[in-house]
Design an enzyme around this catalytic site. Structure first.
Site, PDB file in Angstrom:
ATOM      1  N   HIS A  36       0.268 -10.063   3.922  1.00 34.76           N
ATOM      2  CA  HIS A  36       1.710  -9.240   3.324  1.00 34.76           C
ATOM      3  C   HIS A  36       1.214  -8.422   2.488  1.00 34.76           C
ATOM      4  O   HIS A  36       1.496  -7.086   2.289  1.00 34.76           O
ATOM      5  CB  HIS A  36       2.591 -10.437   3.169  1.00 34.76           C
ATOM      6  CG  HIS A  36       3.823  -9.561   2.786  1.00 34.76           C
ATOM      7  ND1 HIS A  36       4.971  -9.781   3.491  1.00 34.76           N
ATOM      8  CD2 HIS A  36       4.105  -9.348   1.667  1.00 34.76           C
ATOM      9  CE1 HIS A  36       6.075  -8.990   2.774  1.00 34.76           C
ATOM     10  NE2 HIS A  36       5.388  -8.829   1.601  1.00 34.76           N
ATOM     11  N   GLU A  37       0.723  -8.937   1.516  1.00 33.17           N
ATOM     12  CA  GLU A  37       0.529  -7.934   0.272  1.00 33.17           C
ATOM     13  C   GLU A  37      -0.594  -6.937   0.906  1.00 33.17           C
ATOM     14  O   GLU A  37      -0.658  -5.994   0.199  1.00 33.17           O
ATOM     15  CB  GLU A  37      -0.263  -8.937  -0.886  1.00 33.17           C
ATOM     16  CG  GLU A  37       1.194  -9.797  -1.644  1.00 33.17           C
ATOM     17  CD  GLU A  37       2.172  -9.185  -1.651  1.00 33.17           C
ATOM     18  OE1 GLU A  37       2.118  -7.932  -2.199  1.00 33.17           O
ATOM     19  OE2 GLU A  37       3.306  -9.924  -1.541  1.00 33.17           O
ATOM     20  N   HIS A  74      -0.296   0.615   2.576  1.00 28.51           N
ATOM     21  CA  HIS A  74       0.705   1.575   2.363  1.00 28.51           C
ATOM     22  C   HIS A  74       0.447   2.367   1.182  1.00 28.51           C
ATOM     23  O   HIS A  74       0.861   3.815   1.223  1.00 28.51           O
ATOM     24  CB  HIS A  74       2.149   0.666   2.105  1.00 28.51           C
ATOM     25  CG  HIS A  74       3.349   1.775   2.784  1.00 28.51           C
ATOM     26  ND1 HIS A  74       4.481   1.076   2.382  1.00 28.51           N
ATOM     27  CD2 HIS A  74       3.505   2.998   3.037  1.00 28.51           C
ATOM     28  CE1 HIS A  74       5.387   2.129   2.694  1.00 28.51           C
ATOM     29  NE2 HIS A  74       4.805   3.056   3.387  1.00 28.51           N
ATOM     30  N   HIS A  81       1.117  -3.920   1.812  1.00 27.43           N
ATOM     31  CA  HIS A  81       1.635  -3.009   0.906  1.00 27.43           C
ATOM     32  C   HIS A  81       0.561  -2.289   0.219  1.00 27.43           C
ATOM     33  O   HIS A  81       0.831  -1.351  -0.125  1.00 27.43           O
ATOM     34  CB  HIS A  81       2.502  -3.735  -0.371  1.00 27.43           C
ATOM     35  CG  HIS A  81       3.696  -4.607   0.143  1.00 27.43           C
ATOM     36  ND1 HIS A  81       4.592  -3.797   0.394  1.00 27.43           N
ATOM     37  CD2 HIS A  81       4.250  -5.839  -0.055  1.00 27.43           C
ATOM     38  CE1 HIS A  81       5.371  -4.585   0.623  1.00 27.43           C
ATOM     39  NE2 HIS A  81       5.456  -5.893   0.470  1.00 27.43           N
TER      40      HIS A  81
END
Ligand code: ZN
Length: 568
Positions: free
Chosen positions: A356-357, A363, A360
């Site tokens: 998940h991290e 991105h 980020h």
């Protein structure tokens, strides 16, 4: 007219967004109204601060000391130890329980004693509803002020004000979105409630058709017992398959392959702790340096809890010279550390969190927008979790899981039987979980759209009315958590009219991932397309358009329901 016609589309968007920021803050209003707008903002700051303090003080005002261990059967050792320690710290005998989540949740989930659960539940449900820490009047004032502000800046209601520049674009669209999903999971939701009721009846040797309903303080407990009985699955059994080094290198490998990247560790002395690693990230074709990042995986005393991504430097590419200034970021976790000479072995949940991290982080690092403030993760709220949440999908597919999971001693991949159990446990009572989130989202939107014009005088009555279908039937019908719901009322805006975005983002990630499932979950062309059309674009275009560029259509909520096992 504005003289911006000759600018690049990104620069034009930058000007539009900046003007909208001013407009939304009331900067272009006539002076009387402008004065009122800023008055409202400071009132909101004050009142929401008070609301937040009331939640906190109301939570802390209660404690329960248990001295007879027989009342505590069912509680896991970790919860007992924590309660014992908490009592010791207060200089008392026995076990001390509070309304803070780490104390409250284990009681509601595991304590066999109905009496104890009822007492704790009742205390929790009363937070913000009476005495010194009463939030009831504050919520009315906050809602009124938000509504007034929204109308001042030309919006029909606060939900429209909050969502105008998000992907949803209006309060009604966000409301419709939730309602559509609710209608599709509704019958399954009712079935789950009925199943749980029957499960309890059977366990208590009551006849299966015994009509007695559950009490709200029984739900978590019986749901856990049913889960254990039907989906018994020891999460610890997976740990040996997730030695941290293999997980990280497997994750890098997947990202490199699908997104066309190269990640290379760089040894540097400029780190804050010897555990911290430093990496450079390149485009694998152009061999261009896109950015760098620190990785800091394990807990230390001075470190805050949880997992997160920080962006230290947002780079960009200057289109006039074609030169790029690289990004710099940080990925942080508090993952299980190594013990003795064994490597750090992670839980599946921890693996998901890293993915998940890392989403980020990618991105941020893949951002390729000339205007820095529109680059990377500076995107609307209901879009920002797409790149992170989509990464979690690779933790649930056999093909990718085999890249990241290897037994630390034998080198084996996860046995099929264990994998099947993992999948089955994932979807346990998923309709109920969905409805719970949808109910919060609906309550939030309704309060910020329709409370101002409601003929009802009482917030409890208003909420009860809008959530009628969304609540299971209990013997004692619980009241809503509206007076103890920091997300919505602890800051002037916060998650107000934004709670729906959790579900919204889940739909985006489940739906976007179906393209990978169709074209190959390690397909480099699909991944490259995701990088170019989503990751690289930041907020340089309307997120609804970015999504459409990648999927060639609008998001389809059925993808989420299919993943949750709620539709075929
Ligand atoms: Zn996130």
């Amino acid at each position: 007219e504005s003289g911006s016609e000759n600018l690049s589309p990104t620069k034009q968007r930058y000007i539009e967004e900046t003007l909208a920021d001013f407009r939304e803050a009331g900067a272009d209003l006539p002076s009387e109204q402008k004065k009122r707008a800023s008055e409202i903002q400071s009132l909101l700051a004050e009142l929401t601060q008070k609301y937040s303090e009331n939640c906190l003080d109301g939570t802390n005002a209660w404690e329960k000391i248990v001295t007879d261990e027989k009342q505590l059967t069912g509680l896991p050792k970790s919860a007992l130890d924590a309660a014992r320690q908490s009592a010791e710290e207060k200089g008392t005998e026995g076990w001390r329980f509070t309304l803070q989540a780490p104390s409250y949740i284990p009681v509601m989930t595991y304590a066999d004693s109905d009496v104890l659960r009822k007492e704790v539940w009742s205390a929790y449900a009363a937070i913000g509803r009476s005495g010194e820490h009463d939030n009831r009047q504050l919520v009315r004032q906050i809602l009124d002020l938000r509504h007034e502000f929204a109308q001042l800046v030309g919006q029909k209601n606060f939900a429209n004000h909050a969502t105008e520049r998000r992907m949803a674009a209006s309060g009604q669209a966000a409301l419709d979105f939730g309602e559509e999903i609710f209608q599709k999971v509704r019958s399954q939701f009712e079935k789950e409630a009925e199943q749980l009721r029957r499960y309890k009846a059977a366990e208590e040797d009551l006849p299966a058709d015994h009509p007695s309903l559950l009490e709200p303080w029984e739900v978590g407990y019986w749901a856990e017992r049913q889960r254990k009985a039907n989906y018994a699955f020891d999460e610890e059994a997976l740990r040996p398959y997730f030695p941290i080094d293999h997980v990280i290198s497997g994750m890098f490998e997947i990202a490199q392959q699908i997104f066309g990247l190269r990640i290379k560790e760089r040894h540097t002395s400029k780190i804050w702790h010897e555990e911290v690693q430093f990496y450079d990230l390149f485009d694998s074709e152009a061999n261009e340096h896109l950015g760098s990042f620190y990785a800091d995986w394990h807990p230390r005393e001075s470190k805050r809890g949880g997992a997160w991504m920080n962006y230290f430097i947002t780079g960009n590419r200057d289109p006039s010279v074609g030169e790029r200034s690289p990004h710099l970021g940080l990925i942080c976790g508090n993952l299980t550390p190594a013990v003795g000479d064994q490597p750090a072995l992670l839980t599946h949940r921890e693996v998901e969190t890293i993915f998940h991290e890392f989403g980020h982080l990618l991105h941020h690092l893949c951002g390729d927008v000339e205007v820095k403030s529109l680059n990377g993760v500076n995107v609307p709220w209901d879009f920002v979790e797409l790149p992170s949440q989509i990464m979690e999908n690779w933790c649930w597919e056999r093909e990718s899981l085999d890249r990241i999971a290897r037994h630390h001693e034998t080198g084996d991949t996860i046995p099929q039987e264990l994998f099947d159990k993992l999948l089955a446990a994932r979807n346990y009572m998923k309709a109920s979980a969905n409805v719970r989130q949808l109910a919060f989202g609906k309550m939030d939107l309704e309060l910020h759209m329709h409370w101002a014009d409601s003929p009802l005088e009482d917030i409890d009555a208003f909420v009860e009315n809008v959530l009628q279908d969304y609540s299971a039937t209990y013997k004692t019908q619980p009241k809503s958590n509206v007076f103890n719901f920091s997300h919505l009322f602890s800051s002037p805006t916060g998650y107000a009219a934004g709670y729906y975005s959790y579900k919204w983002a889940e739909v985006l990630d489940a739906d976007a991932f179906t393209r990978f499932q169709k074209e190959g979950i390690l397909n480099a062309e699909t991944g490259r397309d995701f990088r170019v059309k989503i990751l690289a674009k930041g907020n340089s275009e309307d997120p609804a358009k970015l999504y459409k560029d990648f999927m060639h259509r609008a998001p389809d909520p059925d993808a989420l329901l299919r993943r949750d096992g709620l539709i075929a």
